[in-house]
Design an enzyme around this catalytic site. Sequence first.
Site, PDB file in Angstrom:
ATOM      1  N   ASP A  85      44.581  19.408  -1.571  1.00  0.00           N
ATOM      2  CA  ASP A  85      45.141  19.287  -0.217  1.00  0.00           C
ATOM      3  C   ASP A  85      44.259  18.865   0.857  1.00  0.00           C
ATOM      4  OD1 ASP A  85      47.240  20.406   1.445  1.00  0.00           O
ATOM      5  OD2 ASP A  85      46.199  22.421   1.769  1.00  0.00           O
ATOM      6  N   HIS A  86      44.930  18.125   1.661  1.00  0.00           N
ATOM      7  CA  HIS A  86      44.117  17.646   2.821  1.00  0.00           C
ATOM      8  C   HIS A  86      42.572  16.905   2.391  1.00  0.00           C
ATOM      9  CE1 HIS A  86      46.797  18.744   6.009  1.00  0.00           C
ATOM     10  NE2 HIS A  86      46.904  19.593   5.348  1.00  0.00           N
ATOM     11  N   ASP A 106      44.012  12.669   3.347  1.00  0.00           N
ATOM     12  CA  ASP A 106      44.691  12.919   4.736  1.00  0.00           C
ATOM     13  C   ASP A 106      43.649  12.003   5.510  1.00  0.00           C
ATOM     14  OD1 ASP A 106      45.140  14.009   7.520  1.00  0.00           O
ATOM     15  OD2 ASP A 106      44.848  15.854   6.865  1.00  0.00           O
ATOM     16  N   GLY A 179      48.974  28.013   9.409  1.00  0.00           N
ATOM     17  CA  GLY A 179      48.620  29.580   9.749  1.00  0.00           C
ATOM     18  C   GLY A 179      49.801  30.389  10.392  1.00  0.00           C
ATOM     19  N   HIS A 208      54.322  20.698   5.771  1.00  0.00           N
ATOM     20  CA  HIS A 208      53.230  21.749   5.773  1.00  0.00           C
ATOM     21  C   HIS A 208      53.427  22.837   6.682  1.00  0.00           C
ATOM     22  CE1 HIS A 208      49.719  19.174   4.117  1.00  0.00           C
ATOM     23  NE2 HIS A 208      50.722  18.252   3.815  1.00  0.00           N
ATOM     24  N   GLY A 209      52.518  23.919   6.252  1.00  0.00           N
ATOM     25  CA  GLY A 209      52.617  25.094   7.351  1.00  0.00           C
ATOM     26  C   GLY A 209      53.681  25.750   7.127  1.00  0.00           C
ATOM     27  N   ASN A 230      54.341  23.108   1.609  1.00  0.00           N
ATOM     28  CA  ASN A 230      52.919  23.816   1.377  1.00  0.00           C
ATOM     29  C   ASN A 230      52.976  25.353   1.986  1.00  0.00           C
ATOM     30  OD1 ASN A 230      52.282  21.284   0.481  1.00  0.00           O
ATOM     31  ND2 ASN A 230      50.605  20.888   1.945  1.00  0.00           N
ATOM     32  N   THR A 233      48.618  30.546   3.949  1.00  0.00           N
ATOM     33  CA  THR A 233      48.594  31.835   4.516  1.00  0.00           C
ATOM     34  C   THR A 233      49.007  32.871   4.169  1.00  0.00           C
ATOM     35  OG1 THR A 233      47.672  30.155   6.664  1.00  0.00           O
ATOM     36  CG2 THR A 233      48.005  32.837   6.927  1.00  0.00           C
TER      37      THR A 233
HETATM   38  P1  13P Z   1      50.207  27.654   5.731  1.00  0.00           P
HETATM   39  O1  13P Z   1      48.668  28.204   5.705  1.00  0.00           O
HETATM   40  O2  13P Z   1      50.615  27.500   7.138  1.00  0.00           O
HETATM   41  O3  13P Z   1      51.162  28.350   4.681  1.00  0.00           O
HETATM   42  O4  13P Z   1      49.926  25.992   5.428  1.00  0.00           O
HETATM   43  C1  13P Z   1      49.586  25.468   4.166  1.00  0.00           C
HETATM   44  C2  13P Z   1      49.538  24.087   4.333  1.00  0.00           C
HETATM   45  O5  13P Z   1      50.202  23.446   4.913  1.00  0.00           O
HETATM   46  C3  13P Z   1      48.438  23.688   3.233  1.00  0.00           C
HETATM   47  O6  13P Z   1      48.263  22.174   3.480  1.00  0.00           O
END
Ligand code: 13P
Length: 290
Positions: A85-86, A106, A179, A208-209, A230, A233
């Site tokens: 990831d990233h 990334d 997050g 993402h997020g 993804n 958090t």
């Molecule tokens: P969150 O932590 O917001 O769920 O995002 C995870 C993410 O995008 C990992 O690349």
Amino acid sequence: MPLVNAKDMEAKALAGHYAVGAFNINNLEWTKAILQTAQELNSPVMLGVSEGANKYMCGYEVVADMVKAMIKSLNITVPVALHLDHGTYEGAKKALKAGYSSVMFDGSHYPLEENLEKTREIVTIAHFLGATVEAEVGTIGGEEDGVVGMGEVADPEECALLKSTGIDMLAAGIGNIHGKYPANWKGLQFDALANIKAKVGDFPLVLHGGTGIPEDQIKKAISLGVTKINVNTECQLYFQEATRKYIEAGKDLEGKGFDPRKLLAPGVDAIKEIVRIKMEMFGSVGHGND
Ligand code: 13P
């Protein structure tokens, strides 16, 4: 089933109008909880590993070997991809060498030409090794493992250029943030997503997020072509909450409640619960043998 890359599962998600969850792992408990839930729900799954989490778990080889061995020992038969990831340019190469079946390179913080050039190189290496590649334009907002993004919305022209490097999945910023979402968050920018989709056509798009995005927005994003979501958090928050309750209830002080296998159990169950909620929301349940 041995580790697979993301090609097939993403193509099936695109055709079947659902998304595969990519859940970040941090340790053995996280990995086991996610794999067991995917198996129970007959869902394909991607295990995301940030470079920070990778370092925490003693490096790419340890992670790749642990995941492969766990798939075998738990008799996991649903498709599982192990995905960086990233990843940085160097990190992506190391992960591929160690046996990751998928990587995100990334390069969104590089000037566009450099992002395209480096992405092309990673694609060449990854495809040679039978792995898949995700790349990004338009940074995702928020902070993750020290990677801070300002949350730009991706330019559809740039998305098309990135797609032309031969990548398998495209992460495009559409107002999503890593997050917790702030109270004044405006929500996902669906017009931006529709413009990207119009430019890149039927192609796996990554959101993402995934933590805290309301269900109606998740469903709409999937209807507009998102096939990988993804989540990081939210698993951490569920784990933390359940662990806190266990300790606050004094259970660690009762009998052998201090045994880490007991102490961590409520948190592990909580991870399973949130992964189940997300897989149901993403529509991937039952698609493990497509
Ligand atoms: P969150 O932590 O917001 O769920 O995002 C995870 C993410 O995008 C990992 O690349």
